[in-house]
Design a protein around this motif. Sequence first.
Motif, short mmCIF file in Angstrom:
data_model
loop_
_atom_site.label_atom_id
_atom_site.label_comp_id
_atom_site.label_asym_id
_atom_site.label_seq_id
_atom_site.Cartn_x
_atom_site.Cartn_y
_atom_site.Cartn_z
N ARG A 193 57.22 -63.17 -26.80
CA ARG A 193 55.65 -63.53 -26.93
C ARG A 193 55.68 -64.73 -27.54
NH1 ARG A 193 56.39 -57.95 -27.82
NH2 ARG A 193 55.22 -56.61 -26.56
N PRO A 194 54.56 -65.64 -27.11
CA PRO A 194 54.33 -66.85 -27.94
C PRO A 194 54.36 -66.82 -29.38
CG PRO A 194 52.96 -66.41 -26.03
CD PRO A 194 53.63 -65.12 -26.35
N ASP A 195 54.82 -67.79 -30.06
CA ASP A 195 54.44 -68.04 -31.40
C ASP A 195 55.35 -66.94 -32.38
OD1 ASP A 195 52.96 -70.34 -30.88
OD2 ASP A 195 51.18 -68.84 -30.87
N GLU A 196 56.22 -66.29 -31.52
CA GLU A 196 57.03 -65.47 -32.66
C GLU A 196 58.30 -66.01 -33.19
OE1 GLU A 196 58.17 -61.70 -30.59
OE2 GLU A 196 59.11 -62.64 -29.10
N THR A 197 58.96 -65.47 -33.95
CA THR A 197 60.28 -65.98 -34.65
C THR A 197 61.48 -65.39 -33.87
OG1 THR A 197 59.25 -66.84 -36.60
CG2 THR A 197 61.37 -66.80 -36.52
N VAL A 198 62.27 -66.01 -33.27
CA VAL A 198 63.53 -65.64 -32.77
C VAL A 198 64.54 -65.99 -33.40
CG1 VAL A 198 62.11 -65.23 -30.81
CG2 VAL A 198 63.45 -67.26 -30.94
N HIS A 199 65.72 -65.64 -33.43
CA HIS A 199 67.16 -65.69 -33.59
C HIS A 199 67.67 -66.64 -32.44
CE1 HIS A 199 70.80 -66.13 -36.27
NE2 HIS A 199 71.47 -65.59 -35.07
N VAL A 200 68.40 -67.88 -32.52
CA VAL A 200 68.98 -68.56 -31.65
C VAL A 200 70.46 -68.57 -32.04
CG1 VAL A 200 69.16 -70.74 -30.53
CG2 VAL A 200 67.04 -69.86 -31.35
N SER A 201 71.37 -67.89 -31.11
CA SER A 201 72.67 -68.07 -31.26
C SER A 201 73.37 -68.92 -30.15
CB SER A 201 73.29 -66.58 -31.34
OG SER A 201 72.61 -65.60 -32.27
N ASP B 280 65.38 -59.93 -36.94
CA ASP B 280 65.84 -59.07 -37.80
C ASP B 280 67.34 -57.95 -36.99
OD1 ASP B 280 64.40 -57.59 -36.08
OD2 ASP B 280 63.30 -56.57 -37.36
N ASP B 281 67.43 -58.63 -35.77
CA ASP B 281 68.33 -57.82 -34.93
C ASP B 281 69.19 -58.72 -34.14
OD1 ASP B 281 70.14 -56.05 -33.84
OD2 ASP B 281 68.53 -55.06 -32.46
N PRO B 282 69.81 -59.89 -34.60
CA PRO B 282 70.45 -60.96 -33.77
C PRO B 282 71.74 -60.31 -32.90
CG PRO B 282 71.17 -61.07 -36.27
CD PRO B 282 70.21 -60.19 -36.14
N LEU B 283 71.85 -60.98 -31.65
CA LEU B 283 72.54 -60.46 -30.84
C LEU B 283 73.21 -61.72 -30.02
CD1 LEU B 283 70.87 -57.43 -29.30
CD2 LEU B 283 72.56 -57.20 -30.83
N LEU B 284 74.28 -61.37 -29.09
CA LEU B 284 74.80 -62.67 -28.48
C LEU B 284 75.22 -61.99 -27.10
CD1 LEU B 284 75.94 -65.56 -28.71
CD2 LEU B 284 78.00 -64.74 -29.57
N MET B 285 75.00 -62.99 -26.17
CA MET B 285 75.29 -62.55 -24.90
C MET B 285 76.68 -63.23 -24.33
SD MET B 285 71.81 -62.65 -22.49
CE MET B 285 72.71 -62.49 -21.14
N GLU B 286 77.48 -62.64 -23.58
CA GLU B 286 78.50 -63.26 -23.20
C GLU B 286 78.40 -64.43 -22.49
OE1 GLU B 286 83.06 -61.35 -21.57
OE2 GLU B 286 81.08 -60.77 -20.47
N PRO B 287 78.83 -65.47 -22.72
CA PRO B 287 78.35 -66.79 -21.92
C PRO B 287 79.06 -66.94 -20.47
CG PRO B 287 80.26 -67.48 -23.14
CD PRO B 287 79.75 -65.86 -23.63
N TRP B 288 78.31 -67.26 -19.65
CA TRP B 288 78.81 -67.20 -18.11
C TRP B 288 79.85 -68.62 -17.94
CZ3 TRP B 288 73.61 -69.39 -18.96
CH2 TRP B 288 73.41 -70.81 -18.60
#
Length: 732
Positions: A363-371, A430-438
């Motif tokens: 959603r717009p204007d929300e804070t997200v975690h960037v990994s 509050d729930d940071p995750l990481l996807m396997e890179p392509w």
Amino acid sequence: MGDKANAHPGAAGRATAADHPASVRNVVLVGHSGSGKTTLVEALALTAGAVNRAGRVEDGGTVSDYDDIEHRQQRSVQLSLVPVEWDGIKVNLLDTPGYADFVGELRAGLRAADAALFVVSASDGVDGSTRMVWEECAAVDMPRAIVVTHLEAARADFEEMTRICAETFGGDDPDAVLPLYLPLHGPQTPDGHAPVTGLTGLLSQELFDYSSGDRKESEPGPDQLAGIEEARNRLIEGIIAESEDETLMDRYLGGEQIDLTTLVDDLERAVARGTFFPVLAAAPAAEGARQGIGTVELLELITRGFPTPLEREAPRVTTIDGKTRELKACDPAGPLVAEVVKTASDPYVGRVSLVRVFSGTLRPDETVHVSGHGLEDRGHEDHDVDERIGALSAPFGKQQRGLAQCIAGDLACVAKLSRAETGDTLSAKDDPLLMEPWQMPDPLLPLAIQAHSKADEDKLSQGLGRLVAEDPTMRLEQNQDTHQVVLWCLGEAHADVALERLRSRYGVQVDVVPHKVSLRETFAAKSAGRGRHVKQSGGHGQFAICEIEVEPLPGGSGIEFVDKVVGGAVPRQFIPSVEKGVRAQAARGIAAGHALVDIRVTLLDGKAHSVDSSDAAFQTAGALALREAAADAKIHLLEPVAEVTVLVGDDYVGAVMSDLSGRRGRVLGTEQVSTGRTLVRAEVPEIEIGRYAVDLRSLSHGTARFNRTYARHEPMPPQVAERVREQAQDDS
């Protein structure tokens, strides 16, 4: 599809935010450069009502009017998203560049999509790079369909092109690649060419005539039915062979007429599973027409035959510390997991990130975690930061249409993610995750650059940082040995676009300079030297004398320093000074300015003065001793040798091996890795493969790939070494 229900263009419309994953289709268009992918995307947008009859969006630009560089070069150089709506389904069309240098953009499109549309030109055929992409899709069971374009060309032959596609893509089962429609030709022109005016549906046995500018249906005559009978029977048998109903084939062979609805349902399931690959046809729309030939049929295939995001397996996700996290496939209510599949810079908006949401809702204007992890070898540092995202939008040409949200399965553009780079994962704060890179191809063409002026030098670092953040197929290297800034690219066109973006987007003018490899020097035999540094010019003097012996060591040994002084000839406190001076001189080089390696330096004797000896004096004496030893010895110039592996079609193995030998390479062996593919292993001096990425593509017609890893440094042949030394003198 076109055989299941009547098309109704009035149901088309502008793409908006999707409200459920089942109402989304993500399709990547794949094909060689010039096959007509972008033209097809514009035709689909026209049919879906997203553009007007002239192929323009509301601001007057075209749907593919995305990048000024593309207009100047007259080809696609980056991934672009065109969302349209058809029959209540949002279709995200991902247009990819066809040129091999931009395979990173293609991989990003494959990552974001759930199905692939292979665009093949009837006049050009299927090239080697398209075959390799098909194999990549097959390895992950991605559903695929084939579209034959350029049917208006004088020598275009749809039936022959379909046969080639079946042979090329069908593998052991050519009946898995069959046409759903046959082109309908109009009257012959004076030059003997019969233009395509519509299509004949093989299952429905209906004619779809586009000659008036609108798609009109009619019943075929008896002679037309007889002309499609063989192709229709083969298609029905191909569909039944993929049916989950094992009794269907027996019933069909027993003479039972299989219901059309059953056939279409089985066809759609087989396409969605990736076990049947339909071939369709597309041709340009007539002047002023609302629909391009075959576009309605394509949109129906996409919306009814291609899988929804719900049918795609959830990607592998871990916590930041590496613990596996199980996700429900494409759940809008699940934890947020999204991936940046492309990063671009807009001169007015700033950085814009194209994001595929795999779980949760963005959603717009929300804070997200960037990994961001796993690309540190390409100039991308690992990072974990929290960022507040800006507006969400759907791109359309140069417009950005605002979105209220982006659910799992959909794609959107995100503004103001200042730290996010291509390949990064977005997740809940509050729930940071990481996807396997392509998997990304390794950039293997070096481009050495330097700032054109002092003003450019001040902006170069920031410009290069932004460039590699956008494109993970580039690698930035600050070579400590050659003191060069090297941008590693996939090919010459890739390099040209990088330089153009530095200039036009970031205002940095650079000069391209010859790329240097990291050479070394070493002693060929044992030698001795005496360093004498004695000066007296009033006041405190300088006094230091040392005698050393130098001998070569095996490759990779570095520099070994041994103290064999007896009787205190060199006071204990100055022995480290001698070593420091020797190592400093070795780093500067002694013959051609390249670092000296793989030697043992033994300090044998020396003299000191109780007042005038000092740390600095003995450092100077150590350097002088090494230079004197080198003056009386033969010095080898060492060059880096790379271990090269080339995956190439069997037809080109001989040419590749001959070429490697001509580059002073040693072929170590070959092995068969798949049908028609051989892996060639060789060791080649790095100085000989600077442009190998370009030369191999030409040699193999784009069908080969190679990797290189550093093996060791070894002595350069005398005649080559002499040429390098002469070149170095000329440059200085």
